[in-house]
Design a protein around this motif. Structure first.
Motif, PDB file in Angstrom:
ATOM      1  N   THR A 108       0.845  -1.006  -0.152  1.00 55.23           N
ATOM      2  CA  THR A 108      -0.231  -0.084   0.174  1.00 55.23           C
ATOM      3  C   THR A 108       0.821   1.284   0.056  1.00 55.23           C
ATOM      4  O   THR A 108       2.121   1.340  -0.029  1.00 55.23           O
ATOM      5  CB  THR A 108      -0.871   0.119   1.276  1.00 55.23           C
ATOM      6  OG1 THR A 108      -1.745   1.176   1.049  1.00 55.23           O
ATOM      7  CG2 THR A 108      -0.219   0.007   2.498  1.00 55.23           C
ATOM      8  N   ARG A 109       0.253   2.240   0.248  1.00 55.18           N
ATOM      9  CA  ARG A 109       0.964   3.507   0.257  1.00 55.18           C
ATOM     10  C   ARG A 109       1.628   3.620   1.808  1.00 55.18           C
ATOM     11  O   ARG A 109       1.742   2.506   2.508  1.00 55.18           O
ATOM     12  CB  ARG A 109       0.139   4.857   0.148  1.00 55.18           C
ATOM     13  CG  ARG A 109      -0.559   4.958  -1.259  1.00 55.18           C
ATOM     14  CD  ARG A 109      -1.772   5.860  -1.425  1.00 55.18           C
ATOM     15  NE  ARG A 109      -2.826   5.122  -0.684  1.00 55.18           N
ATOM     16  CZ  ARG A 109      -3.956   5.907  -0.360  1.00 55.18           C
ATOM     17  NH1 ARG A 109      -4.001   7.315  -0.570  1.00 55.18           N
ATOM     18  NH2 ARG A 109      -4.760   5.324   0.233  1.00 55.18           N
ATOM     19  N   ARG A 142      -7.617  -0.245   7.298  1.00 55.49           N
ATOM     20  CA  ARG A 142      -6.218   0.411   7.274  1.00 55.49           C
ATOM     21  C   ARG A 142      -5.031  -0.138   8.160  1.00 55.49           C
ATOM     22  O   ARG A 142      -3.909   0.397   8.304  1.00 55.49           O
ATOM     23  CB  ARG A 142      -6.482   1.941   7.621  1.00 55.49           C
ATOM     24  CG  ARG A 142      -7.365   2.751   6.694  1.00 55.49           C
ATOM     25  CD  ARG A 142      -7.605   4.008   7.612  1.00 55.49           C
ATOM     26  NE  ARG A 142      -6.498   4.779   7.799  1.00 55.49           N
ATOM     27  CZ  ARG A 142      -6.616   5.696   8.891  1.00 55.49           C
ATOM     28  NH1 ARG A 142      -7.522   5.659   9.680  1.00 55.49           N
ATOM     29  NH2 ARG A 142      -5.508   6.443   9.411  1.00 55.49           N
ATOM     30  N   GLN A 169      -2.301   2.474   7.728  1.00 55.29           N
ATOM     31  CA  GLN A 169      -2.006   3.462   6.554  1.00 55.29           C
ATOM     32  C   GLN A 169      -2.510   4.806   6.837  1.00 55.29           C
ATOM     33  O   GLN A 169      -3.752   4.817   7.109  1.00 55.29           O
ATOM     34  CB  GLN A 169      -3.053   2.477   5.392  1.00 55.29           C
ATOM     35  CG  GLN A 169      -2.297   2.907   4.045  1.00 55.29           C
ATOM     36  CD  GLN A 169      -3.449   4.031   3.699  1.00 55.29           C
ATOM     37  OE1 GLN A 169      -4.797   3.691   3.715  1.00 55.29           O
ATOM     38  NE2 GLN A 169      -3.009   4.919   2.746  1.00 55.29           N
ATOM     39  N   ASP A 171      -2.284   8.905   4.629  1.00 56.06           N
ATOM     40  CA  ASP A 171      -1.879   9.418   3.217  1.00 56.06           C
ATOM     41  C   ASP A 171      -0.914  10.772   3.506  1.00 56.06           C
ATOM     42  O   ASP A 171      -0.487  10.761   4.422  1.00 56.06           O
ATOM     43  CB  ASP A 171      -3.343  10.069   2.363  1.00 56.06           C
ATOM     44  CG  ASP A 171      -4.148  11.071   3.470  1.00 56.06           C
ATOM     45  OD1 ASP A 171      -3.347  11.648   4.341  1.00 56.06           O
ATOM     46  OD2 ASP A 171      -5.238  11.200   3.311  1.00 56.06           O
ATOM     47  N   GLN A 173      -0.957  13.665   3.305  1.00 56.90           N
ATOM     48  CA  GLN A 173      -1.494  14.639   4.074  1.00 56.90           C
ATOM     49  C   GLN A 173      -1.048  14.532   5.664  1.00 56.90           C
ATOM     50  O   GLN A 173      -0.527  15.439   6.102  1.00 56.90           O
ATOM     51  CB  GLN A 173      -3.115  14.621   4.325  1.00 56.90           C
ATOM     52  CG  GLN A 173      -3.639  15.147   2.960  1.00 56.90           C
ATOM     53  CD  GLN A 173      -3.396  16.462   2.069  1.00 56.90           C
ATOM     54  OE1 GLN A 173      -3.386  17.210   3.196  1.00 56.90           O
ATOM     55  NE2 GLN A 173      -2.967  16.238   1.009  1.00 56.90           N
TER      56      GLN A 173
END
Ligand SMILES: CCCCCCCCCCCCCC(=O)SCCNC(=O)CCNC(=O)[C@H](O)C(C)(C)COP(=O)(O)OP(=O)(O)OC[C@H]1O[C@@H](n2cnc3c(N)ncnc32)[C@H](O)[C@@H]1OP(=O)(O)O
Length: 199
Positions: A108-109, A142, A169, A171, A173
């Protein structure tokens, strides 16, 4: 469900194990530093200089692409000393955090450590090399549940520590909102992006 069990490191029964992201490095490839100033994985003064590679975790079925794992190596240097001639426990935890934290980004990110549990099984002398292996045990929403072991001087050397962790997880931001502006700008974030993230 009680609050305690909701925050447990036990892998939930409905967790899944996704495959590596198609753009992630392949088995055997070196995992690049996630931030050029990272004291875990980048080549910077004061860091632990961890090197990590994507590992093969095929599981019982032997299917390529199933299972996600990382192998890492860290030289235990004099400046990591806690007890005389022995590693400080915080450095072992940092090593685990780095190795464990390299697993979820293969799927994932970005993820951040929410919780880390370490069992110190045997003393680690300075002058040795730690070999760590972490694997993804399950993903729920997440939440990425990961576990690892650390061995002395070779991949199948004596077991000196084990760890379990939860990564959550986030983002971009997250970093734009909380990181120091000059460090964000050093990796390419604009002042405008940083301002916007902070409202
Ligand atoms: C330009 C920018 C570039 C960026 C470059 C990127 C480079 C990458 C860098 C990589 C950096 C390297 C890595 C580093 O160095 S990470 C450095 C150390 N870690 C941190 O700084 C993280 C600090 N914590 C937080 O930011 C927040 O608390 C997080 C984001 C973790 C969650 O807060 P958020 O408000 O988002 O989510 P939520 O509270 O709804 O929780 C979600 C779920 O998780 C469960 N939960 C939460 N905490 C715990 C816990 N302690 N035990 C058990 N469970 C926990 C929670 O119950 C919930 O479960 P469920 O209700 O779904 O069942």
């Amino acid at each position: 469900m009680t609050q305690a069990s909701a925050r447990s490191l036990d892998v939930p029964a409905d967790a899944t194990i996704p495959s590596r992201h198609p753009k992630a490095p392949g088995v055997g490839e070196r995992i690049p530093p996630h931030n050029p100033a990272c004291r875990g994985c980048a080549d910077v003064p004061g860091g632990i200089h961890m090197e990590s590679w994507v590992d093969d975790d095929r599981g019982e079925g032997g299917d390529p692409g199933v299972g996600v794992a990382v192998r890492s190596r860290m030289a235990v240097t004099d400046d990591m000393q806690g007890g005389p001639g022995l590693i400080h426990g915080g450095y072992l935890m940092a090593a685990f955090d780095e190795c464990l934290g390299s697993v979820a980004p293969l799927v994932t990110r970005s993820c951040v450590t929410a919780r880390l549990e370490t069992d110190f099984r045997a003393p680690v002398p300075v002058g040795t090399t730690l070999w760590l292996r972490a694997r993804l045990d399950g993903v729920l929403r997440r939440k990425y549940f990961v576990s690892a072991e650390a061995r002395l001087d070779s991949e199948d050397g004596p077991l000196v520590g084990t760890a379990r962790a939860l990564f959550v997880q986030v983002d971009l931001q997250h970093f734009l909102r909380h990181g120091r502006a000059e460090d964000l700008e050093a990796i390419g974030a604009s002042a405008e992006q940083i301002r916007a993230a902070r409202g």
